[in-house]
Design an enzyme around this catalytic site. Structure first.
Site, mmCIF file in Angstrom:
data_model
loop_
_atom_site.group_PDB
_atom_site.id
_atom_site.type_symbol
_atom_site.label_atom_id
_atom_site.label_comp_id
_atom_site.label_asym_id
_atom_site.label_seq_id
_atom_site.Cartn_x
_atom_site.Cartn_y
_atom_site.Cartn_z
ATOM 1 N NE ARG A 428 12.707 6.538 11.609
ATOM 2 C CZ ARG A 428 12.742 6.267 12.907
ATOM 3 N NH1 ARG A 428 12.201 5.166 13.371
ATOM 4 N NH2 ARG A 428 13.300 7.088 13.746
ATOM 5 C CD1 TRP A 463 2.623 -1.054 17.217
ATOM 6 C CD2 TRP A 463 2.262 -2.636 18.746
ATOM 7 N NE1 TRP A 463 2.427 -2.244 16.556
ATOM 8 C CE2 TRP A 463 2.204 -3.234 17.469
ATOM 9 C CE3 TRP A 463 2.056 -3.442 19.858
ATOM 10 C CZ2 TRP A 463 1.946 -4.583 17.276
ATOM 11 C CZ3 TRP A 463 1.793 -4.800 19.672
ATOM 12 C CH2 TRP A 463 1.741 -5.358 18.395
ATOM 13 C CG ASP A 464 7.003 4.239 16.051
ATOM 14 O OD1 ASP A 464 6.149 4.616 15.226
ATOM 15 O OD2 ASP A 464 7.983 4.920 16.378
ATOM 16 C CB CYS A 465 3.626 1.063 12.652
ATOM 17 S SG CYS A 465 3.212 0.553 10.991
ATOM 18 C CG ASP A 536 7.304 11.843 14.926
ATOM 19 O OD1 ASP A 536 6.696 11.339 15.882
ATOM 20 O OD2 ASP A 536 8.169 11.223 14.274
HETATM 21 C C1 DGJ Z 1 8.681 7.657 15.267
HETATM 22 C C2 DGJ Z 1 7.884 8.166 16.429
HETATM 23 O O1 DGJ Z 1 6.831 8.943 15.980
HETATM 24 C C3 DGJ Z 1 8.814 8.946 17.362
HETATM 25 O O2 DGJ Z 1 8.070 9.485 18.423
HETATM 26 C C4 DGJ Z 1 9.883 8.035 17.866
HETATM 27 O O3 DGJ Z 1 9.324 7.034 18.676
HETATM 28 C C5 DGJ Z 1 10.630 7.418 16.703
HETATM 29 N N1 DGJ Z 1 9.731 6.820 15.755
HETATM 30 C C6 DGJ Z 1 11.621 6.389 17.179
HETATM 31 O O4 DGJ Z 1 12.246 5.768 16.156
#
Ligand code: DGJ
Length: 722
Positions: A428, A463-465, A536
């Site tokens: 990504r 908090w994403d990763c 997702d």
């Molecule tokens: C991945 C997450 O799973 C999504 O819900 C969203 O927040 C995107 N990242 C945003 O870049």
């Protein structure tokens, strides 16, 4: 802490250490050479004195091949099977023996005790303490080990498992999960045959993208919901893991679980300690249902942040706007959230970075300043606008990551995990920051601290990763003459340091553990997070299956589920599925027609009225969607006075649906109940008679048909004692 057993290195009388919970026991016993073995695991005996009758080695000992049932198998001496601990001493020698020295049991309270067992190498100054923390009522054991060296020179840990267990059964059936982005949690059950079956991750960050550190293991025959002996287990570690299942030549099973030793030799200086992550497990003789309720009870009470609290409903703008928004658009969305009736608006990705604006996933990650074009008045303005509209405000961050196209990358290329001499490789379009570096830890902490300091009313964090670790290399470890092989472990330790510091200052703010979906779902991270984002993929049909599988290990209060435009099902179906977790919306509310809006508003009201049952109740999986053309599950309060039943059509063959009654569970046979349908779409009538009274016995024996079929593809029922 009283020492309740000790022994010199050469003692003959066996020491027996039962690790007991309400229903189960793990019996450890020393042999003639003082090696500690596992003699029994399973249902508790009513007379503890009889544990000594269990032979310590008769079936497990092979004259030449060492002891198979070791409680923590050392490498390089008498043992030639897969080790739990393998190391190189300061003098380069690679042999290790571990003999029992002492043990003690410390009571934390009426329910929680910790048994610690000290093992030592008789030749080298290496000591291992095995810890077994028991949650008596919940039948849960949390096991870890601490390795310590008093050798003059540093030793190197090559393999350092959290737990080593040994089982004796007729057969072993392992259920594990595979997946990838948007296809998480696909179960596979297999009969274990001779040799070693490995479940592992080597991804570093987003470590669970292809596999979570969770499994179930049935003994003798595959366990069902209500029958069979089964172990549910998980490793509390947000990085690389390895679980080995070895069926040995006696058809017994050795399980070794812990951090993945892959590329992770860990140097340990004199007098330093290495604490492994916890391996958490529960056992039931009554099938997977009871075992998973054990884990839920434990997780809510002892592990998940605010696990016994409640959760807010929310409107997220990710799928409604992606990166394309501004203040005016967001203000409209706040109003939409208010109209819908949710508690919170969650602003997703795209709000930051100026030199390289975050208008796609190709730039800006790392530059955590509000984008002045989109948000000229900053986050503070948004928080106030939201509040004026009567809704709380939450925000998305991905603080561990950086886009090469960012000011952060330009300024601190040495903070990025990448090989100095090789081309960069992205997932990504991004790379992880090097959290083994204390400066990076401060930076990551600072992102959140600044947001909260400047905007104390921020009510929620996602908090994403989104990237795994390619080209693992740390400029920090290199500069400080540390081994590069520490990186995978020190990254995770660095992450926990940040989270620990954050929670010390901001103990309560709800936080979603998101990793592009189920890329990071483990019980160590959930100490700091209130919930996780399972996938997702929000197609409700897919979510029925995924949420079903997650539900073996995690209670619904920890599972975020959003109504989105994924899938072809009607809004009611999408809503009914999302209601099985922490309900949120990620739709354009203004696109809803009048009936859909009316339905959704009522659904939020309904959800708020029953969500505590879903969060805190006992879960019973009644009809498995993998084996039927519909699914049914229910949550019942501990007092058995209220329950919610969800049922969904998952097949579309002619006549698919619930044509016979389902036996309900978790009710009181002697109570009387009424059944009422919730979430009826405006203008439709329920097929359920509301005024009929049923005894709990009737509902659990004769059963009840929710009448889910092609015309009623999802049905939610409230069952209430009179
Ligand atoms: C991945 C997450 O799973 C999504 O819900 C969203 O927040 C995107 N990242 C945003 O870049």
């Amino acid at each position: 802490m009283a020492i309740i057993g000790t022994s010199s290195f050469a003692q003959n009388a066996p020491t027996i250490i039962p690790i007991e919970t309400r229903q189960n026991v793990l019996v450890l016993q020393t042999d003639k050479e003082n090696h500690l073995g596992i003699t029994y695991f399973g249902k508790k005996l009513s007379q503890a004195a009889e544990y000594k009758l269990i032979p310590s080695q008769s079936r497990q000992r092979d004259g030449n091949a060492g002891i198979y049932n070791s409680a923590y198998t050392p490498a390089g001496t008498w043992n030639v099977s897969e080790p739990a601990l393998q190391l190189t001493h300061g003098d380069g020698n690679k042999s290790l023996d571990l003999v029992y020295v002492s043990h003690n049991k410390a009571k934390e309270n009426d329910n929680v005790s910790v048994t610690s067992i000290v093992l030592k190498d008789p030749v080298y100054a290496v000591e291992v303490t095995l810890f077994y923390k028991t949650y008596f009522q919940e039948n849960v054991v949390e096991q870890w080990s601490v390795i310590k060296s008093e050798e003059k020179k540093p030793i190197t840990l090559e393999k350092y498992a959290s737990a080593n267990l040994y089982f004796i059964a007729k057969d072993y059936y392992l259920t594990h999960y595979n997946g990838t982005w948007a296809k998480e949690m696909n179960p596979e059950e297999e009969l274990l045959t001779a040799g070693i079956r490995v479940l592992d991750s080597k991804l570093g960050t987003r470590a669970n993208l292809y596999q979570p550190p969770t499994f179930s293991l049935s003994f003798d025959k595959p366990a069902t919901e209500n029958e069979g002996k089964v172990l549910l287990a998980t490793l509390a570690w947000s990085g690389n893991f390895k679980m080995e299942f070895e069926v040995d030549s006696y058809h017994n099973l050795r399980l070794i679980a812990g951090i993945n030793p892959y590329s992770s030799e860990y140097p340990l200086a004199s007098k330093q300690e290495f604490k492994t992550p916890s391996f958490i497990y529960t056992f039931s003789e009554n099938g997977k249902g009871e075992a998973s309720r054990n884990l839920h009870n434990w997780a809510r009470k002892y592990r998940i942040l605010d696990g016994e609290g409640t959760r807010m409903t929310l409107l997220n703008n990710w799928e409604a706007t992606y990166f394309d928004f501004n203040e005016a658009k967001l203000s409209e969305l706040f109003k939409d959230g208010k109209k819908l009736g949710v508690d919170l608006f969650l602003l997703d990705d795209g709000w930051f970075a100026n030199k390289y604006p975050r208008n796609s996933d190709g730039a800006g990650l790392g530059d955590w300043q509000e984008n002045v074009k989109k948000l000229p008045n900053g986050i503070g303005y948004l928080v106030k606008e939201a509040q004026k509209t009567g809704i709380k405000f939450g925000i998305w961050v991905e603080p561990e990551m950086v886009n090469p196209k960012s000011e952060l990358y330009e300024k601190h290329p040495d903070w990025v995990i990448k090989q100095p001499q090789r081309p960069e490789h992205y997932m990504r379009n991004q790379l992880p920051l090097d959290l083994s570096n204390p400066e990076v830890q401060d930076f990551v902490y600072g992102i959140l601290d600044k947001l909260f300091t400047e905007n104390p009313d921020i009510a929620y964090i996602k908090w994403d990763c989104n990237a795994t670790t390619f080209n693992p290399y740390s400029a920090y470890l290199e500069k400080n003459k540390h081994a590069q092989s520490k990186l995978f472990v020190d990254y995770v330790k660095g992450l926990y340091k940040v989270l620990e510091k954050l929670r010390a200052k901001y103990p309560k703010v709800p936080m979603m553990l998101c990793s592009g979906g189920g890329g990071r779902v483990d019980y160590e991270a959930l100490k700091y997070f209130t919930e996780f984002w399972p996938s997702d993929n929000t197609d409700p049909l897919e979510r029925i299956f995924m949420q079903w599988e997650y539900s073996y290990f995690f209670p619904s209060i920890a599972l975020s589920a959003h109504v989105t435009d994924w899938g072809k099902q009607p809004l009611k179906f999408r809503t009914d599925v999302a209601m099985m977790g922490r309900l949120g919306y990620d739709i354009v509310v203004s696109h809803l027609n009048e009936k859909d809006l009316q339905f959704s508003q009522q659904a939020v009201v309904n959800y708020n009225a029953v969500k505590d049952i879903i969060f805190q109740g006992d879960l019973f999986r009644l009809v498995d969607p993998k084996k039927n053309d519909y699914a049914a599950l229910m949550y019942a309060t501990k007092s058995k006075s209220k329950a919610i039943l969800f049922s969904y059509l998952v097949g579309n063959r002619n006549g698919a649906g619930s044509d016979t009654p389902i036996r309900l569970e978790g009710l009181d046979a002697s109570k009387n109940y009424k059944v009422r349908e919730l979430n009826l779409y405006p203008g439709t009538k329920s097929a359920i008679k509301e005024d009929q009274v049923y005894s709990g016995e009737y509902l659990m024996t004769a059963g009840f048909n929710p009448v889910v079929n092609a015309r009623r593809t999802s049905v939610v029922l409230e069952i209430e004692a009179m």
